[in-house]
Design a protein around this motif. Structure first.
Motif, short mmCIF file in Angstrom:
data_model
loop_
_atom_site.label_atom_id
_atom_site.label_comp_id
_atom_site.label_asym_id
_atom_site.label_seq_id
_atom_site.Cartn_x
_atom_site.Cartn_y
_atom_site.Cartn_z
N THR A 311 0.84 -1.20 0.00
CA THR A 311 0.00 0.00 0.00
C THR A 311 0.88 1.25 0.00
OG1 THR A 311 -0.12 -0.09 2.42
CG2 THR A 311 -1.94 -1.09 1.20
N SER A 312 0.45 2.24 -0.75
CA SER A 312 1.16 3.52 -0.86
C SER A 312 2.53 3.39 -1.50
CB SER A 312 1.29 4.18 0.52
OG SER A 312 1.56 5.56 0.37
N ARG A 467 7.48 1.65 -0.02
CA ARG A 467 6.47 2.70 -0.07
C ARG A 467 7.07 3.96 -0.69
NH1 ARG A 467 2.59 3.81 4.88
NH2 ARG A 467 0.79 2.94 3.82
N ASP A 638 -6.70 7.53 -1.06
CA ASP A 638 -5.42 8.12 -0.66
C ASP A 638 -5.68 9.45 0.05
OD1 ASP A 638 -2.86 8.96 -0.40
OD2 ASP A 638 -2.39 9.08 -2.52
N ASP A 640 -4.01 12.34 2.83
CA ASP A 640 -2.71 12.78 3.34
C ASP A 640 -2.62 12.85 4.85
OD1 ASP A 640 -2.10 13.06 0.73
OD2 ASP A 640 -2.15 15.25 0.68
N ARG A 675 -4.46 2.82 4.77
CA ARG A 675 -4.94 4.20 4.66
C ARG A 675 -4.24 5.11 5.67
NH1 ARG A 675 -5.27 3.15 0.45
NH2 ARG A 675 -5.22 0.93 0.78
N ARG A 678 0.02 8.00 5.15
CA ARG A 678 0.44 7.78 3.76
C ARG A 678 1.40 8.84 3.24
NH1 ARG A 678 -2.51 4.09 0.88
NH2 ARG A 678 -2.27 5.24 -1.05
N LYS A 679 1.62 9.95 3.95
CA LYS A 679 2.52 10.95 3.37
C LYS A 679 3.55 11.51 4.34
CE LYS A 679 0.98 12.48 -1.02
NZ LYS A 679 0.19 13.35 -1.81
#
Length: 820
Positions: A311-312, A467, A638, A640, A675, A678-679
């Motif tokens: 994921t990501s 990732r 997605d 942030d 989820r 992710r950033k």
């Protein structure tokens, strides 16, 4: 020589039907054309021409085609071949495939109209209902059945109509109805477009006493740019003229009466062009470049490649680069997603790169919009990229170069009801083979079957284990809620550690996702004294309580029942909510965190066309602090600023009677965990369960897909499940339980004669009655080494022989191939 056509009707019929062509139609019809044909008692249907020939059938009198609807095929040869494959492989009819594939607006059908007989004189008294129907028809001489039922308020009105037919008080006729109407815009033009400047000035002079009319005419001249070049006038909409002139429609009508301006209607379509500025394709990082090049290389050896990326990891950017490469080669791309919710986010990303070359196709679009997309795909200005859900495989493609199936493990790709019960992944691979194009399967949690195919060399395999921007996978904290519940430390479905982390995230202005895979307020309502539980009157299931509507609802047939205030069995007023649905979670969260902005995303809150977009947009823009949802929030979205993800009860996923339950539990939990963070920072996942000792829980915590796969593949080989065996379910349904049981036992006996110990059942499924139909299920396990084509032929012959038996003529029998 007389020409004939074999046609596919939009009915569950196993045969093609032959019709003759009138002489004036002989040159106007080819394979893939729509024709209107009579079928049955004065009914007319839109059929698809599957074959044109000169062989007159000898067994029956041939009827004639009534009308040809097209001047070019609307179904292309490759589509027809895909239809044939789906019908054969999934053991259904071509008519079933036709009904699923074509938008309703392209299917003209006849509608039964009831006509009042003005000469009728009653020879005996009419019933109140009969008189009511005649009174309605006396005012409106012709009405279709639906409107007659609506106006009269009489249910099952066909019985009353039949009585009136017997008395010759009414007649019936069939009228063709077209569900699709082009979208038009009212536009304005000069009645005499050949006017010279002097004549136009004279018209202005004649309006000197009607200054508003004169001003509106001047505004029209300005908007149409008449003076610049009257042969190339800009088109002016009537609404725009009225709005920008500042005068009413009455002023415009005066100009019409004076024969100066006139209204005409122009077809504008429902597909709007985007006006956004296009951006360049993003540069890939080193890991993505390696994966991208590996995929390109693999396509030289294999037609299908599985991209297994955590994921990501930036799989979507790899897809965009691949699409760009395919478009440069002058070919088309089909990009499949399992959920409409996912199209919302990905549409924005693709639109920025591909602009109006991108078309979207899914069920939230109106039927008229889907018709226009279909028609556009048959023109030279067709979309180069189609983004859509499983039904997109049926669109007409002429030069397909790549099919991307994102989140390929998702069971949403499998159509459950009605037929055809196809899997979009398998059908898309077959579609791609028609064009000799490539297929990319992408996911962080591959299906066991796809991963097995990759390891055994049927598919190529590319892995992406890093990732994007070197982000760490989220930390997963295991919480044993069985022990906490024993110590009375739970607040409803929330553990102390989950509440603490949500509160801290809100203080940091970060967002939270809570996952609960049940909608409604409470799955069960129970009387605390006698144990009464409300059940559906049509299905063998308890009713789910929906608090916002104060209704009990069946999630199988839609039956609703007003929430009682007292137990109807014993009169007790203490009715308890058992279990937690997303609506109840939302209610509890709002009480625990009154300062937080809370929203819910499930089937109940996403019924309208823009509901997905609105919820996702609000969450992206920070207008929602806590998002509660079912599995639709787990699929590739997605965000942030999500730092906490709570999986409220993993046991709902584990304790399901299906051989895929552990695989699905792993996939759902791993996807929803992805989820988080992710950033900007590492996320935290709180996984609550009463089954901490189950191996799949530790596999989720350690992101150990390989461990889960090894456990599952070993079990499946031992117990004869896919990918080593093919499964086919036989379903038997009837309103009478005894008839259902006898039919199921008869079929099972015949199948055992031909297929031996490969047959299990008949058994009751988990829900053994739906919509007042009793259900029995027979399971076939077919070794991959056996010719599946011969098995399919045998199953079709068994189905035909059972239906031909007078005792079982009204029994519904169907097959579900590769059930999910």
């Amino acid at each position: 020589m007389k020409k004939y056509v074999d046609v596919i009707l939009p009915l569950p019929l196993s045969n093609l039907y032959t019709y003759s062509l009138a002489e004036e139609m002989q040159e106007d019809v080819d394979v893939g054309f729509r024709v209107v044909v009579p079928f049955g008692k004065k009914k007319y249907y839109t059929a698809i021409v599957a074959k044109v020939h000169y062989d007159k059938p000898q067994e029956y009198e041939v009827k004639e085609v009534s009308e040809v609807l097209d001047n070019h095929p609307i179904i292309l040869a490759d589509q027809l071949e895909l239809w044939r494959w789906i019908a054969s492989y999934y053991l259904c009819t071509l008519g079933d495939v036709y009904k699923a594939a074509i938008p309703s607006g392209l299917k003209i059908e006849s509608e039964t109209v009831i006509v009042y007989n003005k000469e009728f004189e009653a020879s005996s008294p009419l019933s109140d209902k009969e008189q009511k129907v005649l009174d309605i028809l006396e005012n409106d001489n012709e009405l279709c059945i639906n409107l007659l039922e609506k106006y009269s308020g009489i249910k099952n009105i066909l019985r009353i109509v039949n009585h009136l037919l017997d008395k010759e008080a009414v007649f019936i006729k069939e009228e063709l109805k077209n569900n699709y109407k082009p979208k038009v815009e009212a536009r304005v033009r000069l009645v005499d477009n050949t006017l010279d400047e002097d004549r136009l000035n004279a018209i202005f002079d004649s309006l000197s006493r009607a200054q508003k009319q004169q001003a509106m005419l001047m505004k029209f001249i300005e908007l149409s740019q008449w003076f610049s070049d009257k042969n190339l006038q800009k088109e002016v909409s009537k609404a725009e003229l009225i709005q920008k002139s500042g005068f009413s429609a009455a002023i415009f009508r005066e100009l019409e009466k004076k024969n100066i301006l006139e209204t005409y209607f122009h077809e504008i379509g429902r597909i709007s062009d985007s006006k956004i500025e296009l951006s360049e394709v993003n540069t890939l990082n080193d890991f993505q470049v390696y994966a991208y090049n590996s995929i390109i290389d693999s396509f030289n050896k294999r037609d299908v490649c599985l991209l297994h990326g955590v994921t990501s990891s930036g799989k979507t950017e790899i897809y965009i680069n691949l699409i760009h490469k395919v478009l440069q080669a002058g070919k088309q791309v089909l990009y499949l997603l399992p959920e409409i919710a996912l199209t919302t986010q990905i549409t924005e990303r693709l639109k920025k790169v591909f602009g109006d070359r991108l078309g979207i196709y899914h069920s939230k679009f109106s039927d008229a919009e889907r018709v226009e997309i279909w028609q556009k795909q048959l023109t030279e200005k067709q979309y180069d990229v189609i983004l859509g859900v499983r039904s997109s495989i049926f669109l007409p493609f002429t030069n397909l170069g790549l099919v991307i199936i994102d989140e390929e493990h998702e069971n949403s790709y499998k159509q459950q009801d009605p037929a055809p019960r196809y899997h979009a992944r398998s059908a898309a691979i077959m579609l791609a083979s028609r064009f000799q194009s490539k297929v990319l399967l992408g996911t962080a949690t591959p299906s066991v079957e796809s991963y097995y195919n990759a390891l055994t060399g049927k598919y190529a395999l590319v892995e992406l284990n890093e990732r994007y921007k070197d982000l760490e996978l989220p930390h997963i904290e295991l919480v044993d809620i069985k022990e906490l519940a024993r110590k009375k430390m739970m607040t409803g479905p929330f553990s102390p550690i989950l509440i603490k982390n949500i509160r801290e995230a809100l203080e940091r202005k970060e967002q939270v996702i809570l996952f609960q895979n049940r909608r409604g307020f409470a799955p069960i309502i129970e009387c605390s004294v006698c144990g009464w539980v409300p059940k559906c009157k049509n299905c063998d299931v308890s009713l789910t309580y929906h608090k916002n509507r104060s209704m009990l609802t069946c999630h199988y047939c839609g039956y609703t029942y007003q929430m009682p205030t007292v137990c109807p069995a014993c009169g007790n007023v203490d009715l308890k909510n058992r279990g937690y649905g997303t609506e109840r979670i939302e209610d509890d969260v709002e009480k625990l965190f009154p300062e937080a902005k809370v929203a819910r995303m499930d089937l109940d809150t996403t019924r309208t066309r823009n509901s997905y977009e609105n919820i996702i947009s609000d969450f992206e823009n920070g207008n929602i602090d806590i998002l509660i949802g079912t599995q639709m929030i787990s699929k590739g979205l997605d965000f942030d600023n999500v730092s906490i993800v709570g999986i409220l009860n993993a046991d709902n996923l584990l304790n399901y009677p299906d051989f895929r339950s552990y695989e699905r539990a792993f996939q759902l939990m791993a996807q929803v965990a992805g989820r988080a963070g992710r950033k900007y920072k590492r996320g935290l996942v709180i996984l609550q369960t009463k089954s901490a000792e189950v191996p799949v829980i530790s596999q989720v915590i350690n992101n150990d897909y390989q461990g889960m796969y090894n456990d599952q593949i070993e079990e499946r080989e031992a117990f004869k499940y896919p990918p080593f065996y093919k499964l086919i379910c036989v379903y038997v349904k009837h309103r009478n339980e005894d008839v259902t049981v006898r039919a199921a036992e008869t079929i099972a006996g015949i199948l055992r004669t031909g297929l031996g110990n490969r047959i299990l059942g008949p058994d009751k499924p988990a829900v053994a009655r739906v919509q007042n139909l009793f259900i029995r299920k027979i399971l076939l396990k077919i070794d991959n080494r056996i010719s599946i084509a011969k098995v399919r032929d045998y199953l079709v012959s068994v189905q035909k022989s059972i239906v031909a038996d007078e005792a079982f003529r009204s029994v519904t029998i169907y097959y579900d191939v590769d059930p999910m």
